[in-house]
Design a protein around this motif. Structure first.
Motif, PDB file in Angstrom:
ATOM      1  N   SER A   1      28.542 -36.220  28.995  1.00  0.00           N
ATOM      2  CA  SER A   1      28.604 -34.918  29.637  1.00  0.00           C
ATOM      3  C   SER A   1      28.926 -35.007  31.136  1.00  0.00           C
ATOM      4  O   SER A   1      29.122 -33.997  31.790  1.00  0.00           O
ATOM      5  CB  SER A   1      27.326 -34.111  29.388  1.00  0.00           C
ATOM      6  OG  SER A   1      26.235 -34.796  29.912  1.00  0.00           O
ATOM      7  N   ALA A   2      29.004 -36.239  31.686  1.00  0.00           N
ATOM      8  CA  ALA A   2      29.435 -36.377  33.083  1.00  0.00           C
ATOM      9  C   ALA A   2      30.946 -36.109  33.181  1.00  0.00           C
ATOM     10  O   ALA A   2      31.453 -35.759  34.234  1.00  0.00           O
ATOM     11  CB  ALA A   2      29.118 -37.767  33.595  1.00  0.00           C
ATOM     12  N   THR A   3      31.645 -36.277  32.085  1.00  0.00           N
ATOM     13  CA  THR A   3      33.080 -36.000  32.080  1.00  0.00           C
ATOM     14  C   THR A   3      33.292 -34.716  31.282  1.00  0.00           C
ATOM     15  O   THR A   3      32.397 -34.295  30.556  1.00  0.00           O
ATOM     16  CB  THR A   3      33.848 -37.138  31.376  1.00  0.00           C
ATOM     17  OG1 THR A   3      33.478 -37.116  30.011  1.00  0.00           O
ATOM     18  CG2 THR A   3      33.533 -38.484  31.986  1.00  0.00           C
ATOM     19  N   LEU A   4      34.456 -34.139  31.392  1.00  0.00           N
ATOM     20  CA  LEU A   4      34.665 -32.928  30.595  1.00  0.00           C
ATOM     21  C   LEU A   4      35.461 -33.206  29.320  1.00  0.00           C
ATOM     22  O   LEU A   4      36.121 -32.339  28.778  1.00  0.00           O
ATOM     23  CB  LEU A   4      35.293 -31.826  31.440  1.00  0.00           C
ATOM     24  CG  LEU A   4      34.233 -30.972  32.161  1.00  0.00           C
ATOM     25  CD1 LEU A   4      34.864 -29.848  32.937  1.00  0.00           C
ATOM     26  CD2 LEU A   4      33.171 -30.427  31.216  1.00  0.00           C
ATOM     27  N   GLU A   5      35.384 -34.443  28.893  1.00  0.00           N
ATOM     28  CA  GLU A   5      35.986 -34.801  27.602  1.00  0.00           C
ATOM     29  C   GLU A   5      35.245 -34.053  26.498  1.00  0.00           C
ATOM     30  O   GLU A   5      34.016 -33.999  26.515  1.00  0.00           O
ATOM     31  CB  GLU A   5      35.771 -36.294  27.346  1.00  0.00           C
ATOM     32  CG  GLU A   5      36.552 -37.207  28.246  1.00  0.00           C
ATOM     33  CD  GLU A   5      38.005 -37.256  27.853  1.00  0.00           C
ATOM     34  OE1 GLU A   5      38.274 -37.588  26.697  1.00  0.00           O
ATOM     35  OE2 GLU A   5      38.844 -36.908  28.701  1.00  0.00           O
ATOM     36  N   PRO A   6      35.990 -33.494  25.532  1.00  0.00           N
ATOM     37  CA  PRO A   6      35.260 -32.882  24.421  1.00  0.00           C
ATOM     38  C   PRO A   6      34.558 -33.958  23.597  1.00  0.00           C
ATOM     39  O   PRO A   6      34.948 -35.117  23.641  1.00  0.00           O
ATOM     40  CB  PRO A   6      36.362 -32.211  23.603  1.00  0.00           C
ATOM     41  CG  PRO A   6      37.602 -32.938  23.952  1.00  0.00           C
ATOM     42  CD  PRO A   6      37.435 -33.441  25.351  1.00  0.00           C
ATOM     43  N   SER A   7      33.544 -33.555  22.867  1.00  0.00           N
ATOM     44  CA  SER A   7      32.768 -34.519  22.090  1.00  0.00           C
ATOM     45  C   SER A   7      33.620 -35.220  21.036  1.00  0.00           C
ATOM     46  O   SER A   7      34.260 -34.574  20.212  1.00  0.00           O
ATOM     47  CB  SER A   7      31.644 -33.765  21.391  1.00  0.00           C
ATOM     48  OG  SER A   7      31.234 -34.477  20.256  1.00  0.00           O
ATOM     49  N   TYR A   8      33.630 -36.561  21.054  1.00  0.00           N
ATOM     50  CA  TYR A   8      34.424 -37.292  20.057  1.00  0.00           C
ATOM     51  C   TYR A   8      33.805 -37.189  18.675  1.00  0.00           C
ATOM     52  O   TYR A   8      34.494 -37.346  17.669  1.00  0.00           O
ATOM     53  CB  TYR A   8      34.650 -38.760  20.472  1.00  0.00           C
ATOM     54  CG  TYR A   8      33.406 -39.621  20.541  1.00  0.00           C
ATOM     55  CD1 TYR A   8      32.742 -39.824  21.753  1.00  0.00           C
ATOM     56  CD2 TYR A   8      32.898 -40.263  19.410  1.00  0.00           C
ATOM     57  CE1 TYR A   8      31.613 -40.621  21.832  1.00  0.00           C
ATOM     58  CE2 TYR A   8      31.771 -41.055  19.480  1.00  0.00           C
ATOM     59  CZ  TYR A   8      31.128 -41.235  20.696  1.00  0.00           C
ATOM     60  OH  TYR A   8      30.002 -42.024  20.759  1.00  0.00           O
ATOM     61  N   VAL A   9      32.505 -36.912  18.623  1.00  0.00           N
ATOM     62  CA  VAL A   9      31.865 -36.772  17.306  1.00  0.00           C
ATOM     63  C   VAL A   9      32.321 -35.465  16.649  1.00  0.00           C
ATOM     64  O   VAL A   9      32.709 -35.438  15.480  1.00  0.00           O
ATOM     65  CB  VAL A   9      30.328 -36.820  17.432  1.00  0.00           C
ATOM     66  CG1 VAL A   9      29.666 -36.537  16.088  1.00  0.00           C
ATOM     67  CG2 VAL A   9      29.880 -38.170  17.962  1.00  0.00           C
TER      68      VAL A   9
END
Ligand code: PLP
Length: 408
Positions: free
Chosen positions: A334-342
């Motif tokens: 959650s420190a990055t705004l990458e969507p959840s890979y799961v």
């Protein structure tokens, strides 16, 4: 009872220490400060006895018949590193192939990537839309060079519980070592390493109401005897697998935490599942275009993960952060705004992966807290959608995907 804000509903990132655990630990910081490897005097014997008791308590929680099979580490991350790297090094002559899944926690995935750079081959088995791994997909991935299968017991984001016993049976049939990351499952559901055919199991204290900084790796001693190369050289503690002075107060706390979890598990999991269902029904009955992530039944009792179309998970959490603590994606991403890979791995669109929220309940969660968080989540989502042009268009019946956006 008056509510205390922000209400903590993020117990899959960490749990508060149970006061009974703190009470058990305290004497080991002060009057009982001995080194458990000091063999020549009562200070050492006292510390060693405390560590032995804790080893037994952790062994009982996971169904290990021999407490010697429990190796204390600094936590889940270290246990996973020790399991994967330890097997890879020890069995390298036998083979260089590992089977794992795309939804492992970062520790599992990052160790697998490192091993790939060192010449190992890794198969990352996908998961089905409910987050379950198809055992036949694991079977098909196994080659004569496979030395390890590593599949997490229950997922940290969506809570899906894998068919660990079937994977254990497959591993036995094929003569391959089976590791499971039970960091989220241990203390929350019954685990029996013997019945499930688990050879290596990672767990951590801070997710079962124990202290941070201590965990364990279960290493099977019989049928088959599993050997792992140590990661650290030193005094040869923990039967040579993990050198370094044990943090006795933390180990004692871990043992007590495991003991309490075992005692309260049937009642606690029933209570939390009922509260979780109440939260889920309250939200899903009042919010349209909200989707449950993970398996509807095979999931941890305290976990709820929902994606809400037309809102960003982060915005919902920002709107609520003085009142409630939840997470979107997992804590480590959650420190990055990458969507959840799961969430992406279970087949959700990028938009839905960005809009997921994980609510995780715990031993001290109350009915009032659940009612409050459910109500406020619905309100905040309503407010965000009122401001969303996309939601407005969708309500007017426009197919959002068919719109061709024109850059000015
Ligand atoms: C599934 C899973 N594995 C491993 C870990 C890492 O454990 P630790 O924080 O004890 O290093 C976590 C932490 O949340 C987890 O959820």
């Amino acid at each position: 009872m008056a509510l205390k804000f922000p209400i903590f509903m993020d117990s899959q990132s960490t749990t508060p220490c149970d006061p009974r655990v703190v009470d058990a630990m305290l004497p080991y910081f002060t009057e009982k400060f001995g080194h458990p490897a000091s063999r020549n005097h009562p200070y050492g014997w006292e510390a060693e006895a405390a560590v032995d008791r804790a080893r037994g308590q952790v062994a009982q929680l996971i169904g290990a018949r021999d407490p010697k099979e429990v190796v204390f580490t600094s936590g889940g991350t270290e246990s996973i590193n020790l399991a994967l790297k330890g097997v890879a090094e020890m069995y390298r002559e036998k083979g260089n192939h590992i089977v794992t899944t795309v939804i492992e926690q970062r520790a599992g995935l990052d160790v697998a990537k490192r091993l790939e750079r060192q010449g190992f081959e890794v198969t990352y088995v996908p998961v089905q839309p409910d987050g379950m791994v198809d055992v036949d997909a694991i079977r098909n991935a196994i080659t004569p060079k496979t030395v390890l299968i590593s599949v997490m017991y229950a997922n940290n984001e969506i809570g899906t519980i894998q068919d660990v016993a079937a994977i254990g049976a497959l591993a036995k049939e094929k003569g391959v070592i089976f590791h499971t990351d039970a960091t989220q499952a241990a203390g929350k559901m019954p685990i029996d390493v013997e019945k499930a055919g688990i050879d290596l199991l990672s767990c951590t204290a801070h997710l079962m109401y124990g202290p941070k900084g201590v965990g364990a790796l279960y290493v099977r001693r019989k049928g088959p005897r599993v050997r792992i190369a140590p990661m650290m050289d030193g005094g040869g503690h923990e039967r040579g697998m993990r050198s370094g002075t044990l943090p006795v107060p933390l180990v004692v706390g871990f043992g007590r935490a495991a003991e309490i979890c075992r005692e309260v598990m049937p009642e606690e999991s029933r209570r939390l599942a009922a509260l979780r269902d109440q939260l889920q029904d309250g939200i899903l009955s009042r919010v349209d275009e909200a989707f449950l992530n993970g398996h509807p039944e095979r999931r941890l009792p305290h976990n709820l993960n929902i994606s809400f179309s037309y809102v960003e998970g982060e915005s919902v959490l920002m709107g609520l952060n003085k009142e409630a603590a939840m997470s979107s994606g997992s804590a480590c991403t959650s420190a990055t705004l990458e969507p959840s890979y799961v969430i992406a791995a279970i087949g959700a669109s990028t938009e839905l992966a960005h809009s997921s929220i994980r609510f995780s309940l715990h031993r001290f969660t109350t009915d009032e807290e659940v009612e409050y968080v459910g109500r406020r989540t619905v309100e905040v989502i309503g407010r965000l959608r009122d401001m969303s042009p996309l939601y407005e268009l969708a309500k007017e019946g426009v197919d959002i995907k068919s719109i061709h956006w024109k850059a000015e």
